[in-house]
Design a protein around this motif. Structure first.
Motif, mmCIF file in Angstrom:
data_model
loop_
_atom_site.group_PDB
_atom_site.id
_atom_site.type_symbol
_atom_site.label_atom_id
_atom_site.label_comp_id
_atom_site.label_asym_id
_atom_site.label_seq_id
_atom_site.Cartn_x
_atom_site.Cartn_y
_atom_site.Cartn_z
ATOM 1 N N GLU A 1 0.829 -1.210 0.000
ATOM 2 C CA GLU A 1 0.000 0.000 0.000
ATOM 3 C C GLU A 1 0.863 1.261 0.000
ATOM 4 O O GLU A 1 0.549 2.248 -0.675
ATOM 5 N N ILE A 2 1.948 1.219 0.740
ATOM 6 C CA ILE A 2 2.859 2.369 0.770
ATOM 7 C C ILE A 2 3.466 2.593 -0.611
ATOM 8 O O ILE A 2 3.581 3.728 -1.078
ATOM 9 N N LYS A 3 3.844 1.511 -1.258
ATOM 10 C CA LYS A 3 4.413 1.626 -2.607
ATOM 11 C C LYS A 3 3.388 2.192 -3.585
ATOM 12 O O LYS A 3 3.706 3.022 -4.445
ATOM 13 N N GLN A 4 2.146 1.758 -3.443
ATOM 14 C CA GLN A 4 1.090 2.265 -4.318
ATOM 15 C C GLN A 4 0.886 3.769 -4.127
ATOM 16 O O GLN A 4 0.681 4.515 -5.091
ATOM 17 N N ILE A 5 0.944 4.211 -2.882
ATOM 18 C CA ILE A 5 0.805 5.643 -2.594
ATOM 19 C C ILE A 5 1.955 6.414 -3.239
ATOM 20 O O ILE A 5 1.754 7.441 -3.897
ATOM 21 N N LYS A 6 3.150 5.885 -3.066
ATOM 22 C CA LYS A 6 4.329 6.556 -3.615
ATOM 23 C C LYS A 6 4.274 6.608 -5.140
ATOM 24 O O LYS A 6 4.571 7.641 -5.752
ATOM 25 N N ASP A 7 3.891 5.520 -5.749
ATOM 26 C CA ASP A 7 3.820 5.474 -7.211
ATOM 27 C C ASP A 7 2.737 6.405 -7.750
ATOM 28 O O ASP A 7 2.885 6.989 -8.829
ATOM 29 N N ALA A 8 1.648 6.529 -7.000
ATOM 30 C CA ALA A 8 0.538 7.373 -7.450
ATOM 31 C C ALA A 8 0.867 8.862 -7.333
ATOM 32 O O ALA A 8 0.318 9.683 -8.074
ATOM 33 N N MET A 9 1.780 9.198 -6.403
ATOM 34 C CA MET A 9 2.100 10.606 -6.147
ATOM 35 C C MET A 9 3.618 10.796 -6.139
ATOM 36 O O MET A 9 4.224 11.092 -5.105
ATOM 37 N N PRO A 10 4.270 10.615 -7.272
ATOM 38 C CA PRO A 10 5.736 10.638 -7.323
ATOM 39 C C PRO A 10 6.358 11.989 -6.990
ATOM 40 O O PRO A 10 7.537 12.052 -6.621
ATOM 41 N N LYS A 11 5.616 13.056 -7.099
ATOM 42 C CA LYS A 11 6.170 14.390 -6.836
ATOM 43 C C LYS A 11 6.055 14.801 -5.367
ATOM 44 O O LYS A 11 6.547 15.851 -4.973
ATOM 45 N N VAL A 12 5.407 13.960 -4.574
ATOM 46 C CA VAL A 12 5.206 14.271 -3.157
ATOM 47 C C VAL A 12 6.252 13.556 -2.311
ATOM 48 O O VAL A 12 6.535 12.375 -2.524
ATOM 49 N N GLN A 13 6.823 14.261 -1.347
ATOM 50 C CA GLN A 13 7.749 13.649 -0.396
ATOM 51 C C GLN A 13 6.939 12.995 0.725
ATOM 52 O O GLN A 13 6.046 13.625 1.294
ATOM 53 N N PHE A 14 7.283 11.752 1.050
ATOM 54 C CA PHE A 14 6.547 11.029 2.082
ATOM 55 C C PHE A 14 7.458 10.625 3.237
ATOM 56 O O PHE A 14 8.635 10.323 3.044
ATOM 57 N N LEU A 15 6.857 10.611 4.419
ATOM 58 C CA LEU A 15 7.508 10.032 5.590
ATOM 59 C C LEU A 15 6.482 9.147 6.287
ATOM 60 O O LEU A 15 5.426 9.614 6.713
ATOM 61 N N PHE A 16 6.781 7.839 6.357
ATOM 62 C CA PHE A 16 5.947 6.895 7.097
ATOM 63 C C PHE A 16 6.752 6.456 8.318
ATOM 64 O O PHE A 16 7.817 5.856 8.173
ATOM 65 N N ASP A 17 6.261 6.739 9.509
ATOM 66 C CA ASP A 17 7.061 6.430 10.689
ATOM 67 C C ASP A 17 6.404 5.427 11.628
ATOM 68 O O ASP A 17 6.644 5.430 12.821
ATOM 69 N N LYS A 18 5.574 4.571 11.087
ATOM 70 C CA LYS A 18 5.041 3.475 11.885
ATOM 71 C C LYS A 18 6.141 2.448 12.098
ATOM 72 O O LYS A 18 6.731 1.938 11.154
ATOM 73 N N LYS A 19 6.453 2.089 13.352
ATOM 74 C CA LYS A 19 7.581 1.208 13.629
ATOM 75 C C LYS A 19 7.327 -0.232 13.201
ATOM 76 O O LYS A 19 8.230 -0.944 12.813
#
Length: 345
Positions: free
Chosen positions: A313-331
């Protein structure tokens, strides 16, 4: 000066060095004092404006002598109103006479004596403080009217206060106010309908506060300067998200612990054309699809915290919004360890 005019021809006509010395020895002693006096007078006249200016820069705040009314902090020049704890250093106790420079940016961390005797604030220079913090305000609401005397205030923080909206609305008189932080107080939102006059208000923080979203949405009050908005453990829901439309220049939004905001409520963010940074923490009802629906908007960076998204799901989000910087900090993700994308700046 007239004596100097007389001596010059005599020196010119003198036919020997000895004559020059004799004439100078006779006349100069009477001239030098007046020349020196004139020079000193000129120097003093030129220095007086700067001396007067320096004197005017020194100002005095006077508190009662009996006890300390708080701690005065000297903030750094150009301090940032958006930072929760702006940098500064201890300056003095709010007791007796305190001298400071008019250039200083001062913060007052108020103590109980001030909240118990708020009339003290009316005796302070109106622009003496730029930032005040209050803790555990009682329900009497008596500090707000005297507080409006301090028109130089740029930021006010309230924590654990029992005051009501009617009193809180008094802050609308502080026309230079740029930031308000309200944590664990009984404000419901009626006071905010009066804040439309605060044209400089750029930041608000709400923590453990229950706001009346229906009332706020029906109000015509807008916040044209609002740039930074934070919610933490509030009753924010999809209806409350509609309130953000009254902040057309919002640039940063942080929502922490609002489990009632769903994908539908998140969609309202596409209408905020100036929004650049978004932080979503413990948003249990927001799905990856809810985030991906923000594709094509103005957002440049998204921080997602404590979300049980899979690596796919994280990869899908990243691929869908390539121009957005993401930080996922769930351990602990569903399928492995924490994965961090480009951090927020």
């Amino acid at each position: 000066m007239s004596k100097l005019v007389i001596i010059l021809p005599k020196l010119w006509k003198a036919n020997s060095i000895a004559s020059v010395i004799a004439i100078a020895y006779t006349v100069l002693p009477s001239i030098i004092p007046s020349v020196l006096a004139a020079a000193l007078s000129t120097s003093l006249c030129s220095a007086l404006p700067s001396i007067a200016a320096e004197t005017q820069q020194v100002r005095t705040i006077t508190f009662p002598e009996d006890r300390s009314y708080g701690t005065i902090i000297k903030l750094e020049p150009n301090w940032n109103i958006f930072v929760r704890h702006p940098k500064g250093s201890f300056f003095a106790e709010a007791r007796g006479k305190v001298q400071y420079s008019a250039k200083d940016a001062l913060m007052l961390s108020a103590r109980f004596p001030l909240t118990d005797n708020p009339a003290v604030m009316k005796k302070l220079p109106a622009d003496s403080f730029q930032y005040i913090t209050f803790l555990n305000l009682p329900a009497e609401d008596k500090i707000f009217e005297p507080l409006t005397h301090l028109t130089g205030l740029r930021r006010i923080d309230f924590q654990e206060g029992e005051f009501q909206d009617k009193a809180f609305a008094e802050l609308a008189k502080l026309v230079n106010l740029e930031a308000i932080s309200v944590r664990e107080c009984f404000v419901t939102g009626d006071s905010l309908t009066h804040f439309g006059v605060l044209k400089k208000l750029r930041a608000m923080v709400w923590k453990k506060v229950a706001l009346d979203w229906k009332l706020l949405n029906q109000s015509s009050t807008v916040f044209p300067a609002m740039a930074d908005l934070q919610f933490s453990d509030t009753n924010l829901d999809d209806e409350g998200m509609n309130w953000l439309e009254k902040m057309p220049n919002l640039r940063q939004l942080s929502i922490d612990g609002s489990s009632r905001v769903t994908d539908r409520g998140l969609l309202i963010l596409k209408k905020l054309k100036k929004l650049k940074k978004l932080e979503l923490k413990k948003m249990k009802a927001v799905t990856p699809k809810g985030i991906m629906q923000l594709k094509g908007g103005s957002i440049e960076a998204i921080h997602v915290g404590d979300a049980n998204y899979t690596q796919l799901e994280i990869k899908q989000i990243k691929d869908a919004m390539p121009k957005v910087q993401f930080l996922f900090d769930k351990k602990k993700m569903k399928e492995g360890t924490m994965e961090i994308f480009a951090p927020l700046h």
